[in-house]
Design a protein around this motif. Structure first.
Motif, PDB file in Angstrom:
ATOM      1  N   UNK A 192      60.653  -8.057  23.660  1.00  0.00           N
ATOM      2  CA  UNK A 192      59.694  -9.146  23.553  1.00  0.00           C
ATOM      3  C   UNK A 192      58.292  -8.585  23.346  1.00  0.00           C
ATOM      4  N   UNK A 193      57.510  -9.307  22.549  1.00  0.00           N
ATOM      5  CA  UNK A 193      56.140  -8.865  22.256  1.00  0.00           C
ATOM      6  C   UNK A 193      55.348  -8.677  23.543  1.00  0.00           C
ATOM      7  N   UNK A 196      56.039  -5.471  25.228  1.00  0.00           N
ATOM      8  CA  UNK A 196      55.385  -4.331  24.586  1.00  0.00           C
ATOM      9  C   UNK A 196      53.923  -4.260  25.022  1.00  0.00           C
ATOM     10  N   UNK A 197      53.294  -5.436  25.032  1.00  0.00           N
ATOM     11  CA  UNK A 197      51.886  -5.451  25.435  1.00  0.00           C
ATOM     12  C   UNK A 197      51.751  -4.907  26.852  1.00  0.00           C
ATOM     13  N   UNK A 200      52.394  -1.141  27.014  1.00  0.00           N
ATOM     14  CA  UNK A 200      51.251  -0.368  26.516  1.00  0.00           C
ATOM     15  C   UNK A 200      50.131  -0.352  27.568  1.00  0.00           C
TER      16      UNK A 200
END
Lengths: 236, 248
Positions: A192-193, A196-197, A200
């Motif tokens: 899922x985006x 990832x965010x 990071x």
């Protein structure tokens, strides 16, 4: 090639594709990753690379193993370390024993030289996970790991560490801080985006140097042409 | 994270969902077709025409005033035809098992602008019954109008006739399926957009580059069965070559 080795190769077919079929499109893709790792840090000679992902099952271990193989194929001396002390898998991939391994070195039970195992791939050695300890985060945070990495940097050109997922346990953060570069493996249509965010962010907070991401499990729509292009290129 | 949607992206996105959309359209059309052909009772329609025109006995000419009068009468007649008074007699005569308001709802009276011809349409699952109702209604009306309005100006122009192979007017499966098809297109697009909206996974390298400030070092394809099969044949020569460092 002995019969035993042949059987072993068939079993490995899926995971170690860069070794089994270096002319395949996928092996070429791993070589692209290798090249891009080098370009990502031109001024710094990357020695230790950490492979992690946001969540489990996104292909860290496979990516780490194959990138290790393509580095070894380039003539580099490569050391693969399995630091996933929750769910180790490298010993399956390379058909070795799991113990003794990293946890035994860090708890000072074994010396490094006794733990490093040669693989059937020239130039590629591994340190498996070892017995699963009760306190992985403390072990990985200990100064023993720093001295291990420093010692190995002298003997090897590239050290690749296969880490646990960054959002589930703190291990990857600890390790990312100690490595020269971190690579986030992302599974196409699965990661899922948002994860990832967050991954990071977490890596940044641990002062990790993120080299980039590898987009795994990518389906190429018309793979025919792409594939043939690489095949003819490789075989000529 | 800025969400921008331009036309080519929209098109690409819909193209990706074509199988889903076609599936939904096909499902809608087939359900509609199935229901139309099997569940819905076919409804037949019979029609009869009457002419409203006063019989002139004293004079042999019409004048426009007479026509005007007739036209005005037609509106009254339209109401009278479907009135309870007429319809209850029709039911009585045909021994129908329905109320006057039931019958009223299956009946339609219309006339063209400025025309003295009135059409009466009757719908019924049974064509013969529809024909009977239409004809009886007109007959009863013709009789009763003499008594009610003290005029005798209704003539039956063409009675309803029973014809074999008359197609039912309802349901119209083709029309139903066409509507279902259009509904399917909208439903498909709606579901596609919903899926896209709720799917928060990463799908392409472009997306990675757009959303995150991190390089994409490479794309690794799915290791297909095809590839694994190929490998087993080529293990020996290729692996030996590669270990010689042929790809540095």
């Amino acid at each position: 090639m002995s019969k035993r080795k042949k059987i072993r190769l068939q079993m490995l077919g899926r995971k170690l594709i860069a070794f089994i079929n270096p002319t395949s499109m996928i092996s070429e893709q791993y070589r692209t990753v290798r090249t891009n790792i080098k370009f990502a840090m031109p001024d710094l000679d990357v020695k230790t690379i950490l492979f992690t992902s946001a969540s489990p099952g996104e292909g860290k271990s496979t990516t780490a193993a194959n990138v290790g193989i393509v580095f070894a194929q380039e003539g580099k001396k490569v050391l693969l370390i399995d630091s996933d002390m929750r769910k180790p898998s490298m010993h399956y991939t390379f058909q070795t024993t799991n113990s003794p391994g990293l946890s035994n070195i860090l708890s000072k039970q074994w010396s490094v030289a006794d733990v490093i195992q040669k693989t059937f791939i020239e130039g590629l050695d591994i340190i498996p996970c070892g017995q699963i300890p009760s306190n992985p985060a403390e072990l990985l945070g200990s100064s023993m790991l720093d001295s291990l990495i420093n010692a190995m940097k002298v003997k090897y050109d590239v050290i690749i560490i296969d880490a646990p997922p960054v959002l589930t346990v703190a291990d990857a953060q600890i390790l990312a801080n100690k490595c020269d570069g971190t690579i986030l493996v992302v599974s196409t249509k699965k990661t899922k985006k948002e994860s990832i965010i967050r991954a990071i962010e977490v890596l940044h907070s641990s002062k990790a140097k993120i080299l980039g991401t590898v987009l795994n499990n990518y389906k190429i729509k018309s793979d025919g042409n792409y594939y043939h292009y690489y095949r003819s290129f490789e075989l000529d | 994270m800025e969400e921008t949607l331009n036309l080519s992206e929209l098109f690409k996105f819909l193209k990706k969902r074509i199988p889903l959309m076609l599936g939904i359209i096909a499902l809608c059309v087939s359900i509609s077709g199935y229901v139309s052909y099997t569940y819905l009772t076919p409804i037949y329609e019979a029609s009869t025409q009457i002419l409203i025109s006063k019989q002139k006995e004293e004079r042999n000419t019409f004048d426009s005033q007479d026509i005007q009068l007739n036209l005005q009468l037609i509106n009254t007649y339209n109401v009278v035809i479907t009135s309870r008074a007429i319809l209850s007699r029709v039911i009585e005569k045909l021994e129908l098992n329905m109320t006057p308001s039931d019958l009223q709802s299956s009946m339609r009276v219309s006339n063209q602008q400025n025309s003295q011809v009135v059409n009466i349409y009757v719908q019924d699952p049974n064509l013969q019954q529809a024909v009977n109702i239409a004809n009886t209604t007109v007959e009863v009306f013709q009789e009763d109008i003499k008594r009610l309005m003290a005029v005798d100006n209704v003539q039956i122009l063409s009675p309803a006739i029973f014809e074999e192979n008359t197609k039912p007017i309802k349901p119209d499966p083709i029309f139903n399926m066409a509507v279902a098809g259009i509904v399917g297109v909208m439903l498909g697009a709606g579901i596609s957009f919903l899926l896209e909206y709720f799917d928060t996974t990463v799908k392409s390298e472009k997306e990675m580059n757009d959303l995150f400030d991190v390089n994409v070092l490479g794309i690794i394809s799915v290791i297909s069965d095809k590839e694994v099969k190929k490998n087993n044949k080529k293990v020996k020569p290729i692996s030996r070559r590669s270990r010689g460092g042929g790809y540095v």
